[in-house]
Design an enzyme around this catalytic site. Structure first.
Site, mmCIF file in Angstrom:
data_model
loop_
_atom_site.group_PDB
_atom_site.id
_atom_site.type_symbol
_atom_site.label_atom_id
_atom_site.label_comp_id
_atom_site.label_asym_id
_atom_site.label_seq_id
_atom_site.Cartn_x
_atom_site.Cartn_y
_atom_site.Cartn_z
ATOM 1 N N GLU A 76 50.041 50.253 19.456
ATOM 2 C CA GLU A 76 49.702 48.482 19.416
ATOM 3 C C GLU A 76 50.809 47.695 19.156
ATOM 4 O O GLU A 76 50.925 46.745 19.677
ATOM 5 C CB GLU A 76 49.199 48.254 17.751
ATOM 6 C CG GLU A 76 48.118 49.045 17.504
ATOM 7 C CD GLU A 76 47.117 48.538 17.652
ATOM 8 O OE1 GLU A 76 46.734 47.798 18.669
ATOM 9 O OE2 GLU A 76 45.448 48.026 16.720
ATOM 10 N N HIS A 95 51.668 44.330 11.672
ATOM 11 C CA HIS A 95 49.983 44.125 11.861
ATOM 12 C C HIS A 95 49.722 45.453 10.479
ATOM 13 O O HIS A 95 50.843 46.559 10.315
ATOM 14 C CB HIS A 95 50.190 45.216 12.932
ATOM 15 C CG HIS A 95 48.866 45.867 12.995
ATOM 16 N ND1 HIS A 95 47.945 44.559 12.209
ATOM 17 C CD2 HIS A 95 47.885 46.959 13.267
ATOM 18 C CE1 HIS A 95 46.183 46.079 12.569
ATOM 19 N NE2 HIS A 95 46.463 46.939 13.137
ATOM 20 N N HIS A 97 46.563 46.756 7.650
ATOM 21 C CA HIS A 97 44.724 47.299 7.182
ATOM 22 C C HIS A 97 44.449 46.775 5.723
ATOM 23 O O HIS A 97 44.044 47.482 5.119
ATOM 24 C CB HIS A 97 44.156 48.533 7.525
ATOM 25 C CG HIS A 97 44.610 48.878 9.129
ATOM 26 N ND1 HIS A 97 44.146 50.015 9.560
ATOM 27 C CD2 HIS A 97 44.861 48.291 10.266
ATOM 28 C CE1 HIS A 97 44.351 49.791 11.030
ATOM 29 N NE2 HIS A 97 44.784 48.945 11.223
ATOM 30 N N TYR A 116 46.183 27.043 -1.374
ATOM 31 C CA TYR A 116 47.448 26.438 -0.210
ATOM 32 C C TYR A 116 47.821 27.564 0.207
ATOM 33 O O TYR A 116 49.093 27.339 1.299
ATOM 34 C CB TYR A 116 48.961 25.072 -1.629
ATOM 35 C CG TYR A 116 49.583 26.288 -2.492
ATOM 36 C CD1 TYR A 116 50.660 26.366 -1.933
ATOM 37 C CD2 TYR A 116 49.040 26.074 -3.545
ATOM 38 C CE1 TYR A 116 51.720 27.158 -2.770
ATOM 39 C CE2 TYR A 116 50.113 26.807 -4.672
ATOM 40 C CZ TYR A 116 51.418 27.094 -4.957
ATOM 41 O OH TYR A 116 51.897 27.921 -5.459
ATOM 42 N N HIS A 157 38.850 44.805 12.074
ATOM 43 C CA HIS A 157 40.054 45.836 12.444
ATOM 44 C C HIS A 157 41.565 46.115 11.254
ATOM 45 O O HIS A 157 41.367 46.613 10.506
ATOM 46 C CB HIS A 157 40.456 45.434 13.558
ATOM 47 C CG HIS A 157 41.925 46.602 13.723
ATOM 48 N ND1 HIS A 157 42.245 46.489 16.105
ATOM 49 C CD2 HIS A 157 43.159 47.187 13.640
ATOM 50 C CE1 HIS A 157 43.387 47.450 15.357
ATOM 51 N NE2 HIS A 157 44.003 48.383 13.695
ATOM 52 N N TYR A 210 61.879 28.209 5.119
ATOM 53 C CA TYR A 210 61.684 30.116 4.782
ATOM 54 C C TYR A 210 61.795 30.507 5.852
ATOM 55 O O TYR A 210 61.766 31.465 6.141
ATOM 56 C CB TYR A 210 60.002 29.899 4.026
ATOM 57 C CG TYR A 210 59.752 28.774 2.547
ATOM 58 C CD1 TYR A 210 60.948 28.297 2.060
ATOM 59 C CD2 TYR A 210 58.779 29.137 2.254
ATOM 60 C CE1 TYR A 210 61.053 28.000 1.128
ATOM 61 C CE2 TYR A 210 58.523 28.201 0.512
ATOM 62 C CZ TYR A 210 59.841 28.304 0.281
ATOM 63 O OH TYR A 210 59.616 26.913 -0.731
#
Length: 213
Positions: A76, A95, A97, A116, A157, A210
């Site tokens: 990826e 990334h 799953h 929130y 995905h 942050y």
């Protein structure tokens, strides 16, 4: 060794992916970009996170050329480098799953501001259309769907989070999973109350402080 500190971070946070349940097995991937060197460190393809060393972590140019690392990069890598090519504020990509985010991604749902914490990603968590994994098409769809936000679901995905630091991108991945779980649970028992834009915009202003941690 090129990008020694960035490669160590990839190894460290790869283990965190497993420890926090954001991935199983060898799925998911992480990258960190160094703008001064104009290089990215990305987790290797198909390797056990607990058996990965810094030397295994692949180092690529934003154009996709591997310049260091004993293993092949994640399949990826396009979905990471597309942000380093086009989003100057992005220094890390995560990334996953994770179960609830992937469940809603398989429904092709956009997740509204049910909590929130959605502000980590933006006003909502959008969902990109499906495209085959490891393709430039998927990379482009992910970039377009994230827009100027920090996360999206990937249709059928998984989930993608980006940030100005790896710690923020990882926090975002965790918070997206939490919000997806809340939305799933709320939809299971009724219609959730969605926070108005002005409330989420206020949260997003706080989140901005942050992002460079």
């Amino acid at each position: 060794m090129l990008l020694h500190s960035e490669r160590k971070l990839v190894v460290e946070y790869g283990k965190k992916l497993l420890d926090t349940g954001l991935v199983t097995g060898t799925f998911g991937n992480i990258s960190v970009y160094n703008p001064e060197e104009n290089l990215m460190a990305i987790s290797p393809s198909g390797m056990d996170y607990y058996k990965t060393d810094a030397e295994d972590v692949a180092v690529l140019t934003p154009e996709g050329e591997q310049v260091d690392g004993s293993a092949s990069p994640s399949s990826e890598y396009d979905m990471h480098r597309v942000f380093y090519l086009h989003r100057p504020d992005v220094r890390a990509v995560v990334h996953t799953h994770s179960p609830f985010a992937t469940t809603l991604a398989c429904m092709n749902w956009t997740v509204p501001a049910v909590h929130y914490a959605v502000g980590y990603a933006g006003k909502e968590i959008p969902c990109a259309p499906y495209a085959p994994f490891g393709t430039w098409e998927l990379a482009q769809l992910a970039e377009k769907t994230v827009g100027d936000g920090y996360a999206c679901l990937l249709g059928n995905h998984g989930m993608l989070a980006v940030g100005e630091s790896l710690s923020y991108a990882f926090d975002t991945a965790q918070q997206v999973e939490f919000v997806c779980e809340m939305y799933y649970r709320c939809r299971s028992i009724g219609e959730p109350v969605i926070l108005p834009d002005e409330q989420i915009e206020s949260v997003m202003r706080v989140m901005h402080s942050y992002r460079k941690r």
